[in-house]
Design an enzyme around this catalytic site. Structure first.
Site, PDB file in Angstrom:
ATOM      1  N   ASP A  70       0.847  -1.197   0.000  1.00  0.00           N
ATOM      2  CA  ASP A  70       0.000   0.000   0.000  1.00  0.00           C
ATOM      3  C   ASP A  70       0.878   1.241   0.000  1.00  0.00           C
ATOM      4  OD1 ASP A  70      -2.353  -1.418  -0.071  1.00  0.00           O
ATOM      5  OD2 ASP A  70      -2.216  -1.839   2.081  1.00  0.00           O
ATOM      6  N   LYS A  98      -3.013  13.965 -16.184  1.00  0.00           N
ATOM      7  CA  LYS A  98      -4.080  14.937 -15.998  1.00  0.00           C
ATOM      8  C   LYS A  98      -5.265  14.262 -15.307  1.00  0.00           C
ATOM      9  CE  LYS A  98      -7.275  15.468 -19.294  1.00  0.00           C
ATOM     10  NZ  LYS A  98      -8.136  14.299 -19.456  1.00  0.00           N
ATOM     11  N   HIS A 151      -1.994  14.179 -23.287  1.00  0.00           N
ATOM     12  CA  HIS A 151      -1.616  13.293 -24.404  1.00  0.00           C
ATOM     13  C   HIS A 151      -1.845  13.944 -25.764  1.00  0.00           C
ATOM     14  CE1 HIS A 151      -5.899  12.056 -24.623  1.00  0.00           C
ATOM     15  NE2 HIS A 151      -5.615  11.590 -25.822  1.00  0.00           N
ATOM     16  N   LYS A 183       0.359  13.930 -29.838  1.00  0.00           N
ATOM     17  CA  LYS A 183      -0.219  13.546 -31.131  1.00  0.00           C
ATOM     18  C   LYS A 183       0.543  14.240 -32.251  1.00  0.00           C
ATOM     19  CE  LYS A 183      -4.941  12.836 -29.537  1.00  0.00           C
ATOM     20  NZ  LYS A 183      -5.909  11.931 -30.118  1.00  0.00           N
ATOM     21  N   HIS A 243      -6.667  19.703 -23.268  1.00  0.00           N
ATOM     22  CA  HIS A 243      -6.470  19.382 -24.685  1.00  0.00           C
ATOM     23  C   HIS A 243      -6.828  20.565 -25.603  1.00  0.00           C
ATOM     24  CE1 HIS A 243      -5.999  15.481 -23.081  1.00  0.00           C
ATOM     25  NE2 HIS A 243      -7.213  15.005 -23.251  1.00  0.00           N
ATOM     26  N   LYS A 255     -19.296  14.821 -25.449  1.00  0.00           N
ATOM     27  CA  LYS A 255     -19.483  13.387 -25.672  1.00  0.00           C
ATOM     28  C   LYS A 255     -20.893  13.144 -26.187  1.00  0.00           C
ATOM     29  CE  LYS A 255     -16.080  11.755 -22.361  1.00  0.00           C
ATOM     30  NZ  LYS A 255     -15.090  11.157 -23.245  1.00  0.00           N
TER      31      LYS A 255
END
Ligand code: BG6
Length: 466
Positions: free
Chosen positions: A89, A144, A174, A178, A236, A322
């Site tokens: 732990d 993040k 991320h 790219k 992003h 989304k």
């Protein structure tokens, strides 16, 4: 080795090795690195004590095959041979001495400590590393979301700085890994054609869309604690925006790039809540882990402004969400119309303004929408698209996480976010967190709530070109 580059790492320590991010992104990225011959170091997972070595290897194996069904058994075997597991732990001092002993046994002097863990665990892990002196033996990679708002981001920076110096803190976004996003920088400043018109004199508006068709996909409880502003707008989308808006950097080194991004955000007004619309897809509240009366947004659209000589007066429209109609990430730069309409003999509809459309998602590339002569007797024009698909033109590129893990191991900070830039982005979105306003329902498969048109001052959203 460039000035900003640090020594290459000789071990990778993965906190959260049995978690969701490791399964979806990190093990597949490690597989690709192994396949490409880039992975040369032991990979030490740290996980709760109820995991066995065997269970851990099986987890890595299944994660790779889940993401890359055609993965080669021989490559998986070589990767599994690098894996080691520390069970224990985070709150138990024995876990940390055991980690230090393991690093000693592989003669590690510079490790990468990758925090693929919930942000609430960052302080314990950072301080525990320091308790056994491991903060002097490597760099830390922080996933993040970096904080929940400006105050918590500042607090987290202070805490991390008490243990690691800024140059050894690598904050992941991320999108910065790219190729398509990095191309914004290269495309802008490697072609002289764009720079003279890349300003308020010629650009009428800029739109940035990041639309996903998927919902929260089993991440309901995480998502309901963040929402779209924290999940993707603050990081992003604003990182993409900075690459489109920034001045040419003095050179390609990390500090020069970060300086220019910081200037964009310093010149950006805090988001005006009356120029923001939040939405929530119908059915979100039924997702596992989501509160039945949740007011958390799954969509946000906003108008931003940059008070700089280059951009004053140009609206920057951003939207992300989304459960939308199409999966796409795009930047559309819209130019002003010519001073007069010379070629309209057939009297058709008004010609469309020129667009430069950077497609950053699947089938990434760039499309210029221009005017060309309509065939026939009349002098008239119509739209033509001049487009390039980068994969077809340049070949397939590597995935973001593979590139970022490679960079973290090589000690290259360029594709990570700097302290001041992260804090500036929180400053920009902070009003949206303080006074979020109502959340408007929208149906899945739509373009979000109709209210999103309101922030456009009479313009319209461009439909992504996929
Ligand atoms: C992540 C968000 O950072 O980015 C997710 O947490 C989102 O909610 C994802 O789906 C999108 O990434 P990509 O690379 O698929 O565009």
């Amino acid at each position: 080795m460039s000035v900003a580059q640090q020594p290459a790492a000789d071990a990778l320590v993965l906190f959260g090795a049995t978690g969701d991010l490791s399964r979806r992104k990190l093990f597949p990225a490690l597989y690709r690195m192994e396949e490409h011959g880039h992975l040369k170091v032991p990979v030490i997972g740290v996980a709760r004590s109820d995991w066995s070595d065997e269970g851990f290897r099986q987890h890595a194996h299944d994660s790779i095959l889940g993401a890359i069904p055609e993965a080669k058994a021989s490559v998986i075997e070589s990767l599994l041979a690098r894996l080691d597991l520390i069970q224990g732990d985070y709150g138990d001092p024995a876990t940390w001495t055991s980690l230090r002993d393991t690093l000693d046994s592989c003669h590690s002097r510079t490790a990468v400590f990758y925090m693929a863990i919930p942000p609430t665990a960052f302080p314990t892990v950072a301080q525990s590393l320091a308790s056994v002196g491991l903060n002097d033996r490597g760099r830390i990679v922080v996933e993040k979301p970096f904080g929940r708002d400006l105050a918590s981001a500042v607090e987290l920076n202070t805490l991390l700085h008490s243990v690691f110096p800024e140059e050894r803190i690598f904050r992941i976004d991320h999108y910065l890994g790219k190729e398509s996003v990095e191309d914004l920088l290269v495309f802008r400043f490697s072609n002289t054609l764009l720079e003279p018109v890349w300003n308020r004199n010629y650009v009428r508006s800029v739109q940035i869309t990041m639309s996903e068709t998927i919902g929260v996909e089993g991440r309901g409880s995480f998502y309901d604690s963040v929402g779209t502003v924290r999940d993707v707008l603050q990081n992003h989308l604003l990182q993409v925006l900075a690459l489109v808006a920034m001045e040419p950097p003095v050179g390609p080194e990390s500090s020069f790039l970060q300086d220019e991004k910081a200037k964009v955000f310093a010149a950006m007004r805090p988001l005006d809540p009356s120029a923001m619309v939040r939405g929530q897809y119908v059915g979100y509240r039924d997702e596992p882990g989501v509160a039945p009366d949740s007011q958390v947004e799954t969509f946000v659209a906003a108008r931003l402004e940059i008070d700089s000589w280059r951009w004053a007066g140009v609206p920057w429209y951003v939207r992300c969400g989304k459960g939308l109609e199409t999966a796409a990430t795009e930047v559309v730069v819209e130019f002003r119309e010519p001073p007069s309409l010379l070629f309209d003999e057939a009297g058709g509809p008004e010609p469309q303004r020129n667009l430069v459309r950077f497609r950053l998602g699947k089938q990434d590339g760039v499309t210029f929408t221009l005017q060309a002569k309509t065939p026939g007797q009349h002098l008239d024009s119509q739209n033509v698209d001049v487009a390039v698909d980068f994969a077809a033109a340049l070949g397939e590129r590597r995935e973001a996480y593979e590139r970022l893990l490679d960079d973290a191991l090589d000690g290259l900070p360029r594709r990570f976010a700097r302290e001041d830039v992260v804090e500036q982005t929180w400053r920009v979105v902070q009003p949206a967190l303080d006074a979020p306003g109502p959340v408007h329902p929208y149906f899945r498969g739509s373009w979000g709530p109709a209210e999103a048109e309101r922030i456009l001052c009479g313009d319209a959203w461009f439909t992504p070109a996929v």
